[in-house]
Structures are given as C-alpha cells and as structure tokens.
Design a protein around this motif. Structure first.
Motif, PDB file in Angstrom:
ATOM      1  N   ASN A 257       0.828  -1.198   0.000  1.00 55.67           N
ATOM      2  CA  ASN A 257       0.000   0.000   0.000  1.00 55.67           C
ATOM      3  C   ASN A 257       0.867   1.255   0.000  1.00 55.67           C
ATOM      4  O   ASN A 257       0.451   2.313   0.415  1.00 55.67           O
ATOM      5  CB  ASN A 257      -0.884  -0.060   1.248  1.00 55.67           C
ATOM      6  N   ARG A 258       2.043   1.115  -0.494  1.00 56.73           N
ATOM      7  CA  ARG A 258       3.043   2.148  -0.288  1.00 56.73           C
ATOM      8  C   ARG A 258       2.940   3.227  -1.366  1.00 56.73           C
ATOM      9  O   ARG A 258       2.474   2.981  -2.475  1.00 56.73           O
ATOM     10  CB  ARG A 258       4.367   1.394  -0.380  1.00 56.73           C
ATOM     11  N   ASN A 259       3.349   4.451  -1.036  1.00 57.36           N
ATOM     12  CA  ASN A 259       3.416   5.526  -2.036  1.00 57.36           C
ATOM     13  C   ASN A 259       4.888   5.904  -2.225  1.00 57.36           C
ATOM     14  O   ASN A 259       5.533   6.300  -1.277  1.00 57.36           O
ATOM     15  CB  ASN A 259       2.662   6.764  -1.561  1.00 57.36           C
TER      16      ASN A 259
HETATM   17  C1  LIG Z   1      -0.736   6.743  -0.423  1.00 60.78           C
HETATM   18  O1  LIG Z   1      -1.555   7.789  -0.915  1.00 60.78           O
HETATM   19  C2  LIG Z   1      -2.925   7.557  -0.838  1.00 60.78           C
HETATM   20  C3  LIG Z   1      -3.662   8.704  -1.470  1.00 60.78           C
HETATM   21  O2  LIG Z   1      -2.838   9.731  -1.795  1.00 60.78           O
HETATM   22  C4  LIG Z   1      -3.313   7.418   0.640  1.00 60.78           C
HETATM   23  O3  LIG Z   1      -4.684   7.126   0.751  1.00 60.78           O
HETATM   24  C5  LIG Z   1      -2.498   6.301   1.261  1.00 60.78           C
HETATM   25  O4  LIG Z   1      -2.745   6.215   2.656  1.00 60.78           O
HETATM   26  C6  LIG Z   1      -1.015   6.534   1.063  1.00 60.78           C
HETATM   27  N1  LIG Z   1      -0.277   5.398   1.545  1.00 60.78           N
HETATM   28  C7  LIG Z   1       0.762   5.502   2.388  1.00 60.78           C
HETATM   29  C8  LIG Z   1       1.430   4.259   2.819  1.00 60.78           C
HETATM   30  O5  LIG Z   1       1.165   6.606   2.752  1.00 60.78           O
END
Ligand SMILES: *[C@@H]1O[C@H](CO)[C@@H](O)[C@H](O)[C@H]1NC(C)=O
Ligand SMILES: *[C@@H]1O[C@H](CO)[C@@H](O)[C@H](O)[C@H]1NC(C)=O
Ligand SMILES: *[C@@H]1O[C@H](CO)[C@@H](O)[C@H](O)[C@H]1NC(C)=O
Ligand SMILES: *[C@@H]1O[C@H](CO)[C@@H](O)[C@H](O)[C@H]1NC(C)=O
Ligand SMILES: *[C@@H]1O[C@H](CO)[C@@H](O)[C@H](O)[C@H]1NC(C)=O
Ligand SMILES: *[C@@H]1O[C@H](CO)[C@@H](O)[C@H](O)[C@H]1NC(C)=O
Ligand SMILES: *[C@@H]1O[C@H](CO)[C@@H](O)[C@H](O)[C@H]1NC(C)=O
Ligand SMILES: *[C@@H]1O[C@H](CO)[C@@H](O)[C@H](O)[C@H]1NC(C)=O
Ligand SMILES: *[C@@H]1O[C@H](CO)[C@@H](O)[C@H](O)[C@H]1NC(C)=O
Ligand SMILES: *[C@@H]1O[C@H](CO)[C@@H](O)[C@H](O)[C@H]1NC(C)=O
Ligand SMILES: *[C@@H]1O[C@H](CO)[C@@H](O)[C@H](O)[C@H]1NC(C)=O
Length: 670
Positions: A257-259
C-alpha cells in the motif's frame, strides 16, 4: 514615495495580458522576468535596498484569463543580510521574506559575494521550513533561478558552501513537492518536478522539451512507464533531455500500500557545482539533473541522455557521465557508465543524486585541397629553382663580389629549407587518439593532449627559417642601399660578420623567446596549432589572440621587414629612374631593364608577403579567396621567380653574349 494603490494601478493599467505584451510597447513601467513582473519603480538611493524594484506581481496565465496575481511590496529599509534572521516565522512572514528576497535578487549580476551567500542561506531555510506552501515555493524557485545568473567571480568558499547545501535541500524539496496541488515548478534556469507512485511501474521517464519558452510549464514533463525513447514528448515535440528511472522487478511483490515519490530537479547550468577537476575553458554550459526517491531500495538504475550544446567551430569529442559527490565536493564517476551510441550522450548510473555530462570539445579544422596542390607543385618547383640559383651564384661569384653572393645563397638556403619543411612537415602526422570508452573525467571542456611527435620541432624550424629568410632579405636590402649610397666603397668592412650574426642569430632569439613563453609539454597548443605544425594564432573560442606567438613571433617581425624593404624599393626605383650619379651604368639602362631590376628586387625582398596582410584584414569572401590564391601562388613560386630572374635570365644573357662575343659586363643581377 509611490503608494501601494498607485503601484497596483500601474501594473493593472498595463493590461491583463501578460507578460510579453506588457514589455513590448514599453509604455508601462514594468519589467518581466519569467512569469514575474517587477515594477520599474525602484527603492530610492540611500536606502539599504536601493536600486531594487519596489513591487512584484505574479503573472497568472490560464487558457481563459491572463492577468496579474496579488501584488507584493518590498520594504526598502531591509537588505538581504537583514532577512537572514527572519526565516522561522508563520506562513505569512515566510511569504513576505520569499517575495522580498525575490525582488532583492532580481538584478543578479549586481549581487556581491555576501549578497549571494545571504540569499542562498535564506532560500535554503525557507525550503526546509515546515511553513511552506506553493506560493512561497514558487517564489523561492524563482529566486534560485535568478541566483543561477549571478557572477561566478563573486563566489567565495562560503558562497559555494551555501549553494551546495541549497542543492541538497532542493533534492529533498522535490520529493515533498508531490504534496502540492501542482507537481511542477518551472523557471528560466530551474525546473522542479515530482510524481507520486501508488502502483508499481517498471520505469518513470522525465524529459525536457526543446524550443519552448523558458518558463513554459510544459518545458519539463514526465511519462509513467511511458516511452519517450524515440526522443519526442507525448505532445510530439522534440526533447533534449531524457531521464529514465528504472525500478527493480522484485519490488513489485512487496509494494503493498506504499506511495513512492520521485523528484527531479533540472538546473540549466552548473554554476552551483564548483568542480576542481573539470575546467570550463570554453565557457560551456552544462545542465545538471538531480533525481531522488523516497525509498532508494526500489531503484534499479537511472539512465539519462542529454545533448551537448553546440559550440561554434568545435565538435564534441569525448564525455564523462558523472554525479556530484557531496563528501569529495566534486564530480565522480563511480557507479556510472557511459553508453556509446550515435544519438547524443547516454549514461547509466546505479544510484541517484545530481548528474551531469562533462563534454570535452575539439576545434574543427577547415582545410583547402586546391591551395594544398598549388602549394606542393609551387614549392617543389621553387626548391629546384633555388638550388640551381644557389649553385649558379656560387659558380659565378667572381662577377659579383663576395657579399652579394653570400646574401643570395643564404636566402636560397633558408627558403629551400622552409619549403621542404612546409611540404613534408606542415600537416601534423600524429592525430590525437579517439575518444576513450572509459568513463574518465576530462580535465577541461577543451581537449588537451600532451605533445607527441615531431610537430613542435617542425613548427620551431619553420618559424626559424622563415624569420631567417626575412633577416637575410633585410640584409640584402641593406647591402643594396650601401651600394647605391656609397658605390665606390661599398658596404662597411664588418658587413659580412654583422650579416652572419644577424641573419642566423636574430631568428634564433625570437624562436627562443616564443618557445620559452608559450610552450609546455602538457599543453603544446599554446605555441603551435593542432592540425598544422605552425604557430598558434587563435584563442580557445576561435578569435585572433594577440598573446599567441603568431602575432609577435611572426607577423610583427615580418611587418618590420616589409616596411624596411618597401622603403628601400621606393628609394631604389627613384634612384634608377631619376638617375643617381653613383650608378654610372644607369644612364644608358633601357626602361625595360629598369622595371625588371625593380621587380627582381621586390621578389628577392619577399614583398609578396604584403598580400598576406591583405588576406588577414579582408572580410569580403570572394576577395579573400582571390587574395589567398594569389598569396599562395606568389609565395610558393617565389623560388621559381628568383631562379628565373637571377639565374635563367643572366645565364641566357651570358650565353647570348658569349655567342656574339661581345664585351663583358661587370654587373650580374640587380
Ligand atoms: C498513499 O496515498 C494515498 C492517497 O494519496 C493514501 O490514501 C495512502 O494512505 C497513502 N499510503 C501511504 C502508505 O502513505
Ligand atoms: C549587498 O551587499 C552589500 C554589502 O556587501 C550591501 O551594502 C547591499 O545592501 C547588499 N544588497 C542587497 C540587495 O542586499
Ligand atoms: C527555527 O525554529 C526551530 C525550532 O523552533 C529552531 O530549532 C531553529 O534554530 C530556528 N531557525 C532559525 C534560523 O532561527
Ligand atoms: C500561501 O500562503 C500565503 C500567506 O499566507 C498566502 O497568501 C497564499 O495564498 C498561500 N498560497 C497558497 C497556494 O495557498
Ligand atoms: C517533507 O515533508 C514531510 C512531511 O510532509 C516532512 O516531515 C519533512 O520534513 C519534509 N522535508 C523537507 C525537506 O521539507
Ligand atoms: C492501482 O492499482 C489498483 C488495483 O490494481 C487500481 O484500482 C488503481 O486504479 C491503480 N491506481 C493507479 C493510479 O493507476
Ligand atoms: C519503446 O519504443 C521502442 C521503439 O520506439 C520499443 O522498442 C520499446 O519496446 C518501447 N518500450 C516500451 C516500454 O514500450
Ligand atoms: C515517436 O513516437 C511517437 C509516439 O510514441 C510516434 O508518433 C512517432 O512517430 C515516433 N517517431 C519516430 C521518429 O519514430
Ligand atoms: C525486469 O523485467 C523486464 C521485463 O519484464 C526485463 O526486461 C528486465 O531485464 C528485468 N529486470 C531485472 C533487473 O531483472
Ligand atoms: C547542434 O547542431 C546539430 C546539427 O547542426 C543539431 O542537429 C542539434 O540539434 C544541435 N544541438 C543543439 C543542442 O542545439
Ligand atoms: C554501483 O556500482 C558500483 C560499481 O559498479 C558498486 O561498487 C556499487 O556498490 C553500486 N552501488 C549500488 C547502490 O548498487
């Protein structure tokens, strides 16, 4: 003092189409830099920030509406140093500092070392502050872009410290920018872009579009897992920089779930990076591009391709793919490889940071085949003619007297030697080696190779024998002068000793001075040219350089000789035309012979070199070509002319006389 309302009115009066339209008519007091309009109303003299604009307004451009955004005012009582302590405030305060610093750096070429250091420190603090919104960031990026126009001579060690620290902060800021609404900030010298990946992708490409106006947001773009590899952007425009960030295949599995944020900073020049290993002698401009990732473990590698700028009369020769090493504070190549292909320069690195391509250039040479053949044929004939002349002169020396023979034979000797050197030595036999496959940092953007082969020796000999020819020409002229002035006694007794000393010694002194002041083994091109074994005349940018030996080691001595010889020729022709009592035979000399004598003297005195000066100062193309060919013809066949005038002619005369059995004449040549 102009009040706020008036300033606003002035800006708005200029119409709501900005920015070009507002400047073109110059009706309204505005100057526009990038997307920013600065008021031409300046802080009054005597105030700490005297001379800087009092207000700025941002130019808002959208498809529907062009106009100015909010007006920002400058407090004329504060200068850059004063703002250094004011950077930890609220968003409003930071906005005020950012716009003030932007105004105070709007004339970057006037900033002192201290000003630049202060400005770099302030923007650095603003970018790392927690109170940062898009407007502040935009103002800061505009300021940094202006700082990239500052005068590099002003940079002190402190300045470089501050600027280097700023580049680090920009790298981090590029990652954080993905939190803003707009993920790209573009200014004339600096562009920052970021992207947030929530799903895995094999690669992300960033590119810079060629030919768009400097502050167009479309100038920098990105394609997700896209394909700009054929060097066109998604809009179909050509691109001149491509950066591909490749992610590891395995990272797909544990992406979760990483960004992942990826940030890119593009600097249009490398002024903030003070390299000691690489010198920019040609004043070339290098782009620097920084890439960063929030999680470096995902990175497989980074590929980038750039196009080196075009330098007039030079072509790119070799390059190195480098990154900025903050611990060594210089460019390094570790982990980067260069990929040799036909399109531009191509690099690959296994880590992120600031990348650049260091290109070294070599000068282009143009070279005329036609002149070459004229030269070879003319020189060969001349050599034969000169050898015959010398032999003939020695054999018939009794008719003329020792001095005259010695002078002519020495002229023939010098000329024969330089013709031989010219034919066999003028083209440098050692061509510099090809670009290396190794990724090694060149020492400068101008290719330099150590001296190899005989080229320097040939240059020195050519210079020596040409100068010796001129020296002997002068001595010949002096001799003629003594003969005319003082027909009975001839030249002074010591003439022969002085002649030998001057004829062979003076050129040696000039060659010695030229070599000792301009030559070094590591850089032979201070003395000679690269393609030709002849004196250097141009500087690195291809302009005539008076410090090079061509001017004072050759052209000046030649000019002195020519002036001397021309005055002698005038004196001589005047004497034989108007009749000099000292020359008894002249009364009965027919006109044809008089002209011939003058011509012979002109030839032996080397006056055809005068044409060379016209070649140097001619700008007209056709005239230049004609003069060059005439110059080349005259000079390469000078030996033939001497042969015809001094040997063939008097040989035929003797033969005719012999046949007719007429009375002997005491004078040979002129
Ligand atoms: C990644 O970004 C989305 C939306 O921008 C957010 O909902 C999600 O929590 C983020 N994930 C992390 C691990 O930060
Ligand atoms: C630049 O520095 C000088 C002193 O070196 C100072 O007098 C001047 O006010 C500074 N200019 C700005 C715009 O800060
Ligand atoms: C800004 O504030 C932080 C904490 O409030 C402090 O640690 C830092 O030194 C301050 N910076 C400046 C330049 O005053
Ligand atoms: C950023 O903050 C300043 C000062 O509060 C404000 O004027 C400006 O509108 C803000 N910009 C954005 C994009 O929110
Ligand atoms: C980037 O943003 C995060 C949170 O939004 C913050 O913790 C971090 O300090 C920021 N980094 C910089 C260099 O501003
Ligand atoms: C990421 O992948 C998920 C599931 O495969 C999909 O629903 C989502 O639209 C993707 N997000 C983006 C930004 O492509
Ligand atoms: C990109 O385009 C090139 C040809 O232009 C092609 O060979 C390559 O497979 C493409 N790559 C991707 C990821 O589509
Ligand atoms: C480059 O790629 C674009 C689209 O990917 C295509 O329209 C264009 O024809 C390609 N150009 C060349 C020279 O292959
Ligand atoms: C990743 O996968 C692509 C094809 O999906 C392959 O071309 C590439 O070599 C792989 N890279 C690595 C590092 O395994
Ligand atoms: C340099 O010149 C070549 C050909 O003359 C051209 O193709 C190339 O685009 C130019 N490069 C730049 C950066 O202007
Ligand atoms: C990059 O490559 C160099 C040698 O090619 C290697 O020593 C270094 O460990 C590599 N770095 C990374 C982050 O893979």
């Amino acid at each position: 003092m102009m009040d706020r309302f008036m300033l606003l009115l002035l800006i708005f009066l200029s119409g709501n189409t900005c920015p070009e339209e507002t400047v073109s008519g110059l009706t309204f007091p505005l100057t526009v830099i990038g997307q920013i309009s600065y008021s031409t109303q300046l802080c009054p003299p005597g105030t700490p920030s005297a001379g800087n604009p009092m207000a700025l307004a941002e130019c808002l451009s959208s498809t529907l509406f062009h106009g100015f955004g909010g007006l920002k005012l400058l407090d004329c009582g504060l200068n850059l140093e004063a703002f250094e302590s004011k950077v930890n405030g609220t968003l409003e305060e930071n906005m005020f500092v950012a716009s003030s610093v932007q105004m105070l750096t709007s004339k970057p070429e006037q900033l002192t070392s201290q000003n630049i250091t202060s400005a770099a420190t302030i923007v650095n603090n603003l970018l790392s502050a927690t109170m940062l919104n898009e407007s502040v960031a935009e103002s800061v990026v505009a300021t940094i872009s202006q700082l990239m126009h500052t005068d590099e001579d002003q940079y002190s060690e402190d300045t470089y410290d501050a600027l280097e620290s700023l580049t680090k902060t920009l790298e981090d800021f590029a990652l954080n920018m993905s939190n803003f609404n707009s993920n790209v900030l573009v200014q004339p010298n600096l562009a920052v872009q970021s992207i947030k990946l929530s799903n895995w992708t094999s690669q992300v490409q960033f590119y810079a579009v060629t030919g768009l106006s400097q502050n167009s947001p479309e100038r920098i773009g990105q394609t997700l897992s896209g394909n700009a590899s054929n060097m066109t952007s998604s809009s179909g425009r050509p691109i001149d920089l491509l950066l591909t960030i490749k992610l590891q295949n395995e990272s797909q599995k544990d992406w979760g779930n990483r960004n992942l944020s990826i940030g890119v900073v593009l600097y249009e020049n490398d002024r903030f990076f003070n390299s000691k290993l690489f010198n920019s002698e040609l004043d070339t401009k290098r782009r620097v591009v920084a890439a960063s990732l929030t999680d470096k473990n995902f990175l497989d590698n980074v590929e980038f391709a750039m196009w080196p700028e075009n330098i007039s009369s030079s072509t790119s020769y070799d390059f190195a793919c480098v990154f900025w090493d903050y611990t060594h504070r210089d460019w390094r190549t570790e982990g980067c490889v260069k990929i040799l292909d036909s399109t531009g320069v191509h690099c690959e690195c296994n880590h992120t940071t600031n990348f650049a391509v260091l290109v070294s250039f070599r000068a282009d040479y143009t070279y005329s085949e036609a002149l070459n053949w004229i030269s070879i044929v003319g020189c060969s004939l001349s050599i034969v003619g000169l050898v015959l002349t010398a032999v003939y002169q020695i054999k018939t020396r009794k008719q003329r007297g020792g001095n005259s023979t010695m002078l002519l034979v020495n002229i023939c000797l010098c000329m024969t030697t330089y013709y031989l050197l010219f034919i066999f030595g003028i083209n440098n036999p050692v061509q510099s080696s090809k670009a290396s496959e190794q990724n090694v940092i060149p020492s400068s953007d101008l290719l330099q190779t150590v001296d190899q082969g005989p080229c320097t020796a040939i240059t020195a000999l050519l210079q020596y024998f040409l100068l010796a020819t001129f020296a002997w020409n002068i001595l010949y002229a002096a001799h003629v002068f003594f003969l005319i002035r003082n027909a009975l006694n001839g030249p002074p007794r010591a003439f022969r000793t002085i002649a030998v000393t001057v004829g062979w010694g003076l050129p040696a002194v000039i060659v010695g001075i030229s070599l000792s002041t301009t030559y070094s083994f590591r850089n032979p091109l201070g003395y000679r040219q690269e393609e030709f074994c002849w004196l250097a005349s141009l500087d690195k940018t291809g302009r005539f350089d008076p410090k090079r030996p061509m001017l004072w080691g050759f052209l000046l001595p030649l000019a002195v000789m020519l002036c001397f010889n021309i005055s002698l020729l005038v004196y001589f022709s005047q004497t034989i035309c108007c009749g000099n009592p000292n020359l008894k035979s002249s009364r009965s000399t027919p006109m044809k012979k008089k002209i011939l004598s003058c011509f012979s003297l002109a030839v032996v005195l080397g006056l055809s070199w005068v044409i060379g000066y016209f070649v140097l100062i001619t700008h007209d193309k056709t005239l230049y070509i004609i003069l060059s060919v005439v110059f080349c013809l005259c000079n390469t066949t000078q030996g033939v002319q001497i042969f015809i005038l001094f040997t063939l002619q008097s040989f035929l005369k003797t033969r005719t006389r012999y046949k007719l059995d007429s009375k002997t004449e005491s004078k040979g040549g002129p």
